[in-house]
Design a protein around this motif. Structure first.
Motif, PDB file in Angstrom:
ATOM      1  N   ALA A 168      -2.616  -3.645 -20.606  1.00  0.00           N
ATOM      2  CA  ALA A 168      -1.412  -4.475 -20.476  1.00  0.00           C
ATOM      3  C   ALA A 168      -0.193  -3.740 -21.026  1.00  0.00           C
ATOM      4  N   ILE A 169      -0.349  -3.027 -22.115  1.00  0.00           N
ATOM      5  CA  ILE A 169       0.758  -2.255 -22.684  1.00  0.00           C
ATOM      6  C   ILE A 169       1.174  -1.145 -21.715  1.00  0.00           C
ATOM      7  N   CYS A 170       0.202  -0.466 -21.123  1.00  0.00           N
ATOM      8  CA  CYS A 170       0.497   0.601 -20.162  1.00  0.00           C
ATOM      9  C   CYS A 170       1.205   0.040 -18.930  1.00  0.00           C
ATOM     10  N   ILE A 171       0.737  -1.083 -18.440  1.00  0.00           N
ATOM     11  CA  ILE A 171       1.342  -1.717 -17.267  1.00  0.00           C
ATOM     12  C   ILE A 171       2.783  -2.119 -17.569  1.00  0.00           C
ATOM     13  N   ALA A 172       2.997  -2.768 -18.710  1.00  0.00           N
ATOM     14  CA  ALA A 172       4.352  -3.194 -19.089  1.00  0.00           C
ATOM     15  C   ALA A 172       5.279  -1.988 -19.234  1.00  0.00           C
ATOM     16  N   ALA A 173       4.771  -0.909 -19.823  1.00  0.00           N
ATOM     17  CA  ALA A 173       5.594   0.298 -19.993  1.00  0.00           C
ATOM     18  C   ALA A 173       6.015   0.867 -18.637  1.00  0.00           C
ATOM     19  N   ALA A 174       5.104   0.883 -17.682  1.00  0.00           N
ATOM     20  CA  ALA A 174       5.446   1.415 -16.355  1.00  0.00           C
ATOM     21  C   ALA A 174       6.431   0.503 -15.627  1.00  0.00           C
ATOM     22  N   LEU A 175       6.197  -0.804 -15.700  1.00  0.00           N
ATOM     23  CA  LEU A 175       7.042  -1.741 -14.959  1.00  0.00           C
ATOM     24  C   LEU A 175       8.434  -1.893 -15.548  1.00  0.00           C
ATOM     25  N   THR A 176       8.651  -1.368 -16.760  1.00  0.00           N
ATOM     26  CA  THR A 176       9.986  -1.395 -17.385  1.00  0.00           C
ATOM     27  C   THR A 176      10.474   0.011 -17.705  1.00  0.00           C
ATOM     28  N   TYR A 177       9.881   1.014 -17.128  1.00  0.00           N
ATOM     29  CA  TYR A 177      10.152   2.413 -17.449  1.00  0.00           C
ATOM     30  C   TYR A 177      11.628   2.769 -17.392  1.00  0.00           C
ATOM     31  N   HIS A 178      12.330   2.346 -16.375  1.00  0.00           N
ATOM     32  CA  HIS A 178      13.746   2.718 -16.220  1.00  0.00           C
ATOM     33  C   HIS A 178      14.650   1.959 -17.200  1.00  0.00           C
ATOM     34  N   LEU A 232       0.861  -1.183   0.000  1.00  0.00           N
ATOM     35  CA  LEU A 232       0.000   0.000   0.000  1.00  0.00           C
ATOM     36  C   LEU A 232       0.893   1.226   0.000  1.00  0.00           C
ATOM     37  N   LYS A 233       0.628   2.146  -0.912  1.00  0.00           N
ATOM     38  CA  LYS A 233       1.308   3.446  -0.926  1.00  0.00           C
ATOM     39  C   LYS A 233       0.220   4.505  -0.949  1.00  0.00           C
ATOM     40  N   TRP A 234       0.295   5.421  -0.033  1.00  0.00           N
ATOM     41  CA  TRP A 234      -0.734   6.445   0.119  1.00  0.00           C
ATOM     42  C   TRP A 234      -2.108   5.789   0.285  1.00  0.00           C
ATOM     43  N   GLY A 235      -2.125   4.627   0.929  1.00  0.00           N
ATOM     44  CA  GLY A 235      -3.371   3.927   1.199  1.00  0.00           C
ATOM     45  C   GLY A 235      -3.963   3.211  -0.003  1.00  0.00           C
ATOM     46  N   GLU A 236      -3.225   3.136  -1.091  1.00  0.00           N
ATOM     47  CA  GLU A 236      -3.715   2.506  -2.328  1.00  0.00           C
ATOM     48  C   GLU A 236      -2.853   1.295  -2.680  1.00  0.00           C
ATOM     49  N   PRO A 237      -3.460   0.243  -3.246  1.00  0.00           N
ATOM     50  CA  PRO A 237      -2.659  -0.890  -3.708  1.00  0.00           C
ATOM     51  C   PRO A 237      -1.621  -0.418  -4.727  1.00  0.00           C
ATOM     52  N   ALA A 238      -0.370  -0.862  -4.526  1.00  0.00           N
ATOM     53  CA  ALA A 238       0.744  -0.392  -5.347  1.00  0.00           C
ATOM     54  C   ALA A 238       1.607  -1.575  -5.774  1.00  0.00           C
ATOM     55  N   TYR A 239       2.179  -1.468  -6.983  1.00  0.00           N
ATOM     56  CA  TYR A 239       2.930  -2.563  -7.596  1.00  0.00           C
ATOM     57  C   TYR A 239       4.183  -2.024  -8.263  1.00  0.00           C
ATOM     58  N   VAL A 240       5.309  -2.701  -8.002  1.00  0.00           N
ATOM     59  CA  VAL A 240       6.566  -2.355  -8.652  1.00  0.00           C
ATOM     60  C   VAL A 240       7.435  -3.606  -8.633  1.00  0.00           C
ATOM     61  N   GLY A 241       8.259  -3.754  -9.648  1.00  0.00           N
ATOM     62  CA  GLY A 241       9.192  -4.874  -9.659  1.00  0.00           C
ATOM     63  C   GLY A 241      10.231  -4.687  -8.574  1.00  0.00           C
ATOM     64  N   LYS A 242      10.573  -5.764  -7.885  1.00  0.00           N
ATOM     65  CA  LYS A 242      11.572  -5.673  -6.811  1.00  0.00           C
ATOM     66  C   LYS A 242      12.928  -5.216  -7.331  1.00  0.00           C
ATOM     67  N   ASN A 243      13.189  -5.445  -8.624  1.00  0.00           N
ATOM     68  CA  ASN A 243      14.474  -5.029  -9.205  1.00  0.00           C
ATOM     69  C   ASN A 243      14.486  -3.543  -9.567  1.00  0.00           C
ATOM     70  N   LYS A 244      13.356  -2.858  -9.376  1.00  0.00           N
ATOM     71  CA  LYS A 244      13.229  -1.405  -9.618  1.00  0.00           C
ATOM     72  C   LYS A 244      13.504  -1.029 -11.083  1.00  0.00           C
TER      73      LYS A 244
END
Length: 134
Positions: A121-131, A48-60
């Motif tokens: 799915a495209i938006c999610i993949a883009a965020a999870l690989t943004y860096h 939870l971040k700011w009280g909302e469900p949050a998702y990020v890869g552990k490898n950042k």
């Protein structure tokens, strides 16, 4: 359904009204499926971040995705992205008809409508690989 690793996150989902809960749980599943099928994401961390469900890869390799339903906007739910990224700008260009956008931070989805799974799915993949893509 993917089991919850933290009871606080499960409690957050359990607290949503039924229709919002169904939509958000489906969105949660899509996040986990997309992470699993996207090179470079690695293991996904749920919190939870700011009280909302949050998702990020552990490898950042990416940036955090959050989702929520808010009582002040009961007909919609949203997926939030870091406002200092170029993600929403990119999504506006790629999917101008698929989403309602909130500033440079959110995709707004209607509870009554089927969400555009492929575009999400495209938006999610883009965020999870943004860096990785910068």
């Amino acid at each position: 359904m993917k089991p919850f690793a933290h009871h606080q996150v499960q409690a957050k989902f359990d607290a949503y009204p039924a229709k919002a809960r169904r939509r958000l749980l489906a969105l949660r599943e899509l996040v986990f499926q997309t992470a699993e099928n996207t090179d470079g994401v690695g293991q996904l961390e749920e919190s939870l971040k700011w009280g909302e469900p949050a998702y990020v890869g552990k490898n950042k390799a990416g940036t955090t995705i959050r989702m929520d339903w808010k009582e002040k906007d009961p007909l919609n739910y949203a997926m939030y992205f870091h406002c200092q990224t170029s993600l929403i700008e990119m999504f506006r260009t790629m999917f101008p008809q698929d989403f309602t956008f909130q500033g440079n931070r959110a995709l707004i989805l209607k509870l009554e409508d089927e969400p555009p799974q492929d575009a999400l799915a495209i938006c999610i993949a883009a965020a999870l690989t943004y860096h990785l893509k910068k």
